[in-house]
Design an enzyme around this catalytic site. Structure first.
Site, PDB file in Angstrom:
ATOM      1  N   ASP A 158       6.015   2.461   2.404  1.00 25.54           N
ATOM      2  CA  ASP A 158       5.195   0.781   2.040  1.00 25.54           C
ATOM      3  C   ASP A 158       4.231   0.897   3.584  1.00 25.54           C
ATOM      4  O   ASP A 158       4.439   0.844   4.654  1.00 25.54           O
ATOM      5  CB  ASP A 158       5.711   0.126   2.088  1.00 25.54           C
ATOM      6  CG  ASP A 158       4.491  -1.847   2.546  1.00 25.54           C
ATOM      7  OD1 ASP A 158       3.653  -1.114   2.549  1.00 25.54           O
ATOM      8  OD2 ASP A 158       5.177  -2.272   2.514  1.00 25.54           O
ATOM      9  N   HIS A 159       3.216   1.772   3.156  1.00 27.02           N
ATOM     10  CA  HIS A 159       2.258   2.050   4.374  1.00 27.02           C
ATOM     11  C   HIS A 159       1.865   0.863   5.923  1.00 27.02           C
ATOM     12  O   HIS A 159       1.646   1.205   6.769  1.00 27.02           O
ATOM     13  CB  HIS A 159       1.218   2.384   4.363  1.00 27.02           C
ATOM     14  CG  HIS A 159       0.348   3.470   5.446  1.00 27.02           C
ATOM     15  ND1 HIS A 159       0.627   4.263   6.649  1.00 27.02           N
ATOM     16  CD2 HIS A 159      -0.532   4.724   5.370  1.00 27.02           C
ATOM     17  CE1 HIS A 159       0.833   5.145   7.249  1.00 27.02           C
ATOM     18  NE2 HIS A 159      -0.491   5.138   6.209  1.00 27.02           N
ATOM     19  N   ARG A 160       2.070  -0.193   5.469  1.00 31.91           N
ATOM     20  CA  ARG A 160       2.317  -1.036   5.969  1.00 31.91           C
ATOM     21  C   ARG A 160       3.688  -1.125   6.794  1.00 31.91           C
ATOM     22  O   ARG A 160       3.385  -2.440   8.520  1.00 31.91           O
ATOM     23  CB  ARG A 160       2.434  -2.851   5.734  1.00 31.91           C
ATOM     24  CG  ARG A 160       1.156  -3.182   4.159  1.00 31.91           C
ATOM     25  CD  ARG A 160       1.420  -4.056   3.602  1.00 31.91           C
ATOM     26  NE  ARG A 160       2.822  -4.271   2.920  1.00 31.91           N
ATOM     27  CZ  ARG A 160       3.936  -5.189   2.173  1.00 31.91           C
ATOM     28  NH1 ARG A 160       2.561  -6.310   1.981  1.00 31.91           N
ATOM     29  NH2 ARG A 160       4.690  -5.392   1.789  1.00 31.91           N
ATOM     30  N   PRO A 199       0.495  -1.163  -0.349  1.00 32.49           N
ATOM     31  CA  PRO A 199       0.239   0.098  -0.011  1.00 32.49           C
ATOM     32  C   PRO A 199       0.869   1.119   0.083  1.00 32.49           C
ATOM     33  O   PRO A 199       1.598   1.284   0.833  1.00 32.49           O
ATOM     34  CB  PRO A 199      -1.147  -0.286   1.364  1.00 32.49           C
ATOM     35  CG  PRO A 199       0.355  -1.192   2.073  1.00 32.49           C
ATOM     36  CD  PRO A 199       0.618  -2.232   1.341  1.00 32.49           C
ATOM     37  N   VAL A 220       5.454   1.819   7.480  1.00 34.49           N
ATOM     38  CA  VAL A 220       6.505   3.248   7.663  1.00 34.49           C
ATOM     39  C   VAL A 220       5.247   3.840   7.843  1.00 34.49           C
ATOM     40  O   VAL A 220       4.153   4.357   6.766  1.00 34.49           O
ATOM     41  CB  VAL A 220       6.390   3.746   6.433  1.00 34.49           C
ATOM     42  CG1 VAL A 220       7.516   5.420   6.522  1.00 34.49           C
ATOM     43  CG2 VAL A 220       7.748   3.002   6.142  1.00 34.49           C
TER      44      VAL A 220
END
Length: 466
Positions: A436-438, A260, A440
């Protein structure tokens, strides 16, 4: 006589294109002599010859895509060929194995495991695409393959429409495998899967009825041969997607639809950085290297990654873990004639500024010359893409697979800027950070981007935070 098979020069590569032969038939060759250049999905690689001898045959043409494991050159080393042995099939269904024609052992030739044997001199008659050819039954039941006899005993006779057997009838001939037993190499199976083609619905045109790439392309009506490509209208052009461009496309799709992405932007006054670049160029330590704003951007990223280690990490889907890298292999996206490459500077965090400048220069020179090797693009941990060289202010970069952050560095241009309450002209650029929002979250991404911007506004901060 020895044959050299195309090796896997990368990590799990299945094919490569023959770019240029360095030898021709009749040329003497020695061990480790470069004989051919190939283009894989990652790089152009030079292959050395593993034998001494004389080139007997080139078994692939320039521009041809060859599967890993296929012989590409034959070298006469002065020795007699070893006796051929029949391979033991291990991947084809039992029915397909038993229906391979029986041939004398001395006439068999070694072929890829799982694809049966082929006659040394016999030629297969053209197969009719409209129907399957039923084998004629021999008079001696013991010569009928076991699986065929069992199939007949379990559910009716084999070849019910065939004429009754008689003395002197022709030997059993190979037929297309039963439904569900399609013969195809792994790269062909992958191609069929990607294109949504059911291999069991196809009639193969390859050896022993195996299905080829052209069979799969024909099933979906795509173009697979240069002759067909040239038949398109004059105002259109079809460019085969292969090599680096194909690999890049697959990686970008996988990254975009797996991680994501979030992208943040920051405008930065880099006047002090541009002044520092001019000053560095005058120092003896940088006399023989190229000093550009990218050098200080790279240094800022390295320092900020040390302050925020989670930005230099990856999501491991298999183990469901976040892997934090306590080293930085700094990737630099490079546009080359072969497509987008992302080689990386190994252990960039441990380099001095002059050494980092040398490493970046060598990386760019190698990429432009088309000599970047697969190992130089493996193992990256964080990437910088310099879109400013194309006159672009910003973008939303896609993560390099296996990484959690990528920074886009936009063009530096003069802009009105407020300094101490006054509007003055300054050198300004835009930074864009995708992450990567998973791994960061927004706070970490913002702090990292803000630190990079702060160091480019005032390069002295690199000394204070390093």
């Amino acid at each position: 006589m020895k044959e050299f098979e195309l090796p896997d020069v990368g990590e799990g590569l299945t094919e490569a294109e023959i770019v240029r032969w360095h030898v021709k038939v009749g040329d003497p060759v020695k061990v480790n002599q470069i004989i051919v250049e190939i283009e894989t999905a990652k790089a152009v690689v030079e292959l050395p010859c593993p034998f001494d001898g004389v080139v007997a045959a080139l078994m692939a043409d320039e521009g041809e895509t060859v599967d890993v494991g296929r012989p590409i050159i034959s070298v006469d080393d002065g020795t007699a060929p070893a006796p051929a042995a029949a391979p033991v099939p291990d991947r084809v269904e039992a029915l397909a194995d038993d229906m391979v024609p029986a041939v004398p052992k001395e006439e068999r030739q070694p072929v890829l495991v799982g694809y049966g044997v082929k006659m040394g001199t016999a030629k297969r008659r053209p197969r009719k695409a409209s129907a399957l050819q039923a084998p004629a039954a021999p008079s001696d039941p013991s010569t009928v393959p076991r699986s065929v006899r069992e199939a007949a005993g379990a559910g009716g006779s084999v070849g019910e429409d065939a004429p009754p057997p008689s003395r002197g009838s022709e030997p059993v001939t190979a037929v297309r495998p039963a439904r569900g037993a399609a013969l195809a190499k792994p790269p062909v199976r992958k191609l069929a899967k990607d294109l949504g083609v059911d291999l069991t619905e196809l009639t193969g045109t390859g050896p022993q009825g195996s299905i080829t790439r052209d069979d799969v392309h024909a099933a979906v009506g795509t173009v697979s041969s240069p002759a067909v490509v040239q038949a398109v209208p004059a105002h259109e052009e079809r460019i085969p997607v292969k090599g680096v461009r194909k690999a890049t496309a697959q990686a970008m799709v996988a990254s975009a639809f797996t991680a994501p992405h979030v992208t943040e932007f920051l405008q930065v006054d880099v006047t002090a950085t541009m002044d520092a670049v001019v000053r560095l160029r005058q120092l003896p330590d940088f006399a023989e290297v190229k000093v550009s704003p990218l050098l200080l951007v790279a240094k800022a990223v390295l320092v900020a990654a040390r302050r925020h280690p989670m930005i230099n990490s990856m999501w491991d889907e298999v183990t469901q873990e976040i892997v934090v890298k306590h080293y930085v292999n700094l990737g630099i996206a490079a546009a080359t004639p072969r497509g987008l490459l992302v080689p990386n500077v190994k252990d960039a965090h441990a380099l001095s500024l002059p050494d980092l400048a040398k490493a970046l220069g060598a990386l760019a020179e190698t990429a432009r010359a088309g000599r970047t090797q697969p190992a130089e693009m493996a193992g990256g941990t964080i990437t910088i893409t310099n879109v400013g060289v194309f006159g672009v202010d910003a973008g939303t970069p896609i993560l390099n697979q296996g990484e959690s952050a990528i920074l886009a560095f936009g063009q530096v241009r003069d802009m009105p800027w407020v300094v101490d309450g006054q509007i003055v002209p300054r050198r300004v650029c835009t930074l864009a950070l995708s992450f990567d929002h998973r791994v960061v979250d927004g706070e970490l991404g913002s702090l990292f981007l803000r630190d990079v911007g702060a160091m480019l506004e005032d390069p002295l901060r690199m000394l204070a935070w390093n």
